[in-house]
Design an enzyme around this catalytic site. Structure first.
Site, PDB file in Angstrom:
ATOM      1  N   ASP A   1       0.807  -1.228   0.000  1.00  0.00           N
ATOM      2  CA  ASP A   1       0.000   0.000   0.000  1.00  0.00           C
ATOM      3  C   ASP A   1       0.838   1.274   0.000  1.00  0.00           C
ATOM      4  OD1 ASP A   1      -2.280  -1.625   0.138  1.00  0.00           O
ATOM      5  OD2 ASP A   1      -1.986  -1.824   2.300  1.00  0.00           O
TER       6      ASP A   1
ATOM      7  N   ALA B   1      -3.727  -8.513  -3.201  1.00  0.00           N
ATOM      8  CA  ALA B   1      -3.232  -7.175  -3.516  1.00  0.00           C
ATOM      9  C   ALA B   1      -4.372  -6.300  -4.029  1.00  0.00           C
ATOM     10  CB  ALA B   1      -2.158  -7.256  -4.587  1.00  0.00           C
TER      11      ALA B   1
ATOM     12  N   HIS C   1      -4.503  -2.537  -6.075  1.00  0.00           N
ATOM     13  CA  HIS C   1      -3.777  -1.387  -6.595  1.00  0.00           C
ATOM     14  C   HIS C   1      -4.746  -0.357  -7.120  1.00  0.00           C
ATOM     15  CE1 HIS C   1      -0.212  -4.324  -7.223  1.00  0.00           C
ATOM     16  NE2 HIS C   1      -0.166  -3.767  -6.045  1.00  0.00           N
TER      17      HIS C   1
HETATM   18  P1  IMP Z   1      -2.602 -12.613   3.235  1.00  0.00           P
HETATM   19  O1  IMP Z   1      -1.590 -12.166   2.248  1.00  0.00           O
HETATM   20  O2  IMP Z   1      -4.017 -12.348   2.793  1.00  0.00           O
HETATM   21  O3  IMP Z   1      -2.366 -14.019   3.691  1.00  0.00           O
HETATM   22  O4  IMP Z   1      -2.411 -11.690   4.536  1.00  0.00           O
HETATM   23  C1  IMP Z   1      -1.248 -11.746   5.344  1.00  0.00           C
HETATM   24  C2  IMP Z   1      -0.870 -10.354   5.824  1.00  0.00           C
HETATM   25  O5  IMP Z   1      -0.443  -9.569   4.705  1.00  0.00           O
HETATM   26  C3  IMP Z   1      -2.028  -9.561   6.440  1.00  0.00           C
HETATM   27  O6  IMP Z   1      -1.489  -8.720   7.438  1.00  0.00           O
HETATM   28  C4  IMP Z   1      -2.543  -8.723   5.279  1.00  0.00           C
HETATM   29  O7  IMP Z   1      -3.194  -7.565   5.732  1.00  0.00           O
HETATM   30  C5  IMP Z   1      -1.232  -8.402   4.566  1.00  0.00           C
HETATM   31  N1  IMP Z   1      -1.386  -8.126   3.123  1.00  0.00           N
HETATM   32  C6  IMP Z   1      -1.522  -9.033   2.135  1.00  0.00           C
HETATM   33  N2  IMP Z   1      -1.592  -8.431   0.930  1.00  0.00           N
HETATM   34  C7  IMP Z   1      -1.492  -7.114   1.163  1.00  0.00           C
HETATM   35  C8  IMP Z   1      -1.478  -5.967   0.312  1.00  0.00           C
HETATM   36  O8  IMP Z   1      -1.561  -6.033  -0.913  1.00  0.00           O
HETATM   37  N3  IMP Z   1      -1.354  -4.749   0.930  1.00  0.00           N
HETATM   38  C9  IMP Z   1      -1.231  -4.651   2.279  1.00  0.00           C
HETATM   39  N4  IMP Z   1      -1.249  -5.685   3.116  1.00  0.00           N
HETATM   40  C10 IMP Z   1      -1.371  -6.916   2.559  1.00  0.00           C
HETATM   41 MG    MG Z   2      -2.783  -2.121  -1.819  1.00  0.00          MG
END
Ligand code: IMP
Ligand code: MG
Length: 334
Positions: free
Chosen positions: A13, A41, A43
């Site tokens: 982010d 993700a 974007h």
């Molecule tokens: P997961 O990737 O959904 O398994 O989440 C694991 C951790 O990564 C959590 O704290 C999510 O909030 C964070 N996270 C996963 N993808 C993103 C992203 O694109 N932006 C910000 N945080 C992310």
């Molecule tokens: Mg993002």
């Protein structure tokens, strides 16, 4: 800049979508290859009066002559992918590698329960359980899915052919360095490595073919989900400072902290970054909103950028001054 990798140096982010969409238009990127985990993700691309949110399609879609590919290391949720293809009208220029693993409803369900939801506070998009199935060698791949057949393409071959012909190629990382399964704040991390090396591996590009690694930082740090965040301020304080943000995918409030020089320095090392981008400088220095040259930035803002450069030892070439694609200072031109 024939082959450029874009990654985030904090917790995701940081505005990769904005930086990538600018580079796609400005540098006339012919091939963009999406790396990273999957639809966890989100974007954001703001172009003119329109705001787009993408989770599967490369953020470079905004340049209408750019090929849009998803590498074999990326998890595909067919519903989200097909919906974005339709919405963005990119059917004729999008390709998915046959070896992308497929997120199924059971993965989403597993991600929304147990310790992943209650302790790690994942995005609940099924990516962790799907990567687990891939490691156990029982995940379905894109080549098994009838609805994806017309999009299947050998992504590593197309990307390497473009690089070898001297075309501008962009590899789009997702998430952020400190969400890496190897280098992040384990166990509060995502389900794979997300540094530049992993991004290259996701799309089948070897380490000697990369010319530039652009690492994206935001002018302050945010994190969603659980895990440490040094210098964290309260939501009320974030609102006061103009740092209050909500997450693109989950709508959760983003936790916030001041810019972290130690994290930035280490992230430059972990990604062998050659240039940095700093987004949202206007959140720290409102007088800089919309500036397009370095000399239009206030003295305080220029000093802040100078301090970052002296700490991370690489040039800050791109500075975001607002949400729109063209709200940017591009020092590569100065
Ligand atoms: P997961 O990737 O959904 O398994 O989440 C694991 C951790 O990564 C959590 O704290 C999510 O909030 C964070 N996270 C996963 N993808 C993103 C992203 O694109 N932006 C910000 N945080 C992310
Ligand atoms: Mg993002």
């Amino acid at each position: 800049m024939p082959c450029t990798v874009v990654v985030c140096g904090f917790f995701g982010d940081t505005g990769k979508g904005k930086i990538i969409s600018y580079l796609a238009l400005k540098d006339k990127i012919s091939v963009a290859a999406r790396a990273g985990v999957g639809p966890n993700a989100g974007h954001t691309v703001v172009y003119g009066s329109k705001t787009y949110k993408v989770r599967m399609i490369p953020s470079a879609f905004i340049y209408d002559r750019c090929r849009l590919l998803i590498g074999p290391g990326v998890l595909v949720d067919p519903n989200i992918f097909l919906e974005e293809v339709k919405q963005l009208n990119v059917e004729d220029r999008v390709g998915v590698d046959p070896q992308c693993a497929i997120i199924e409803p059971k993965h989403v369900e597993a991600d929304r329960g147990g310790h992943l939801a209650s302790e790690i506070k994942t995005t609940g998009t099924g990516t962790g359980p799907c990567n687990a199935d891939r490691v156990l060698r029982r995940a379905k791949l894109a080549r098994d899915i009838p609805e994806l057949q017309r999009f299947l393409i050998d992504v590593p071959l197309e990307v390497n052919t473009a690089i070898d012909s001297g075309e501008n190629v962009l590899i789009e990382g997702t998430q952020g360095t400190y969400l890496s399964l190897w280098h992040g704040t384990y166990p509060y991390v995502t389900s794979k490595d997300v540094t530049a090396s992993a991004a290259c591996s996701d799309v089948g590009v070897g380490p000697k073919k990369v010319d530039e690694v652009i690492i994206v930082f935001k002018a302050f740090v945010t994190r969603v989900g659980a895990g440490p965040l040094p210098g964290e301020i309260t939501w009320e304080e974030a609102e006061k400072r103009g740092w209050a943000e909500v997450a693109t995918v989950t709508g959760r409030r983003r936790r916030a902290a001041p810019f972290n020089f130690d994290l930035a320095k280490r992230a430059v090392m972990l990604n062998s970054a050659t240039q940095a981008a700093v987004t949202k400088i206007d959140a720290l220095f409102p007088e800089c909103k919309g500036a397009r040259t370095f000399s239009d930035l206030s003295a305080e803002a220029r000093e802040f950028i100078g301090k970052i450069e002296s700490e991370i030892k690489i040039p800050v070439t791109l500075i975001g001054t607002g949400p729109e694609v063209w709200d940017i200072v591009d020092r590569r031109l100065e």
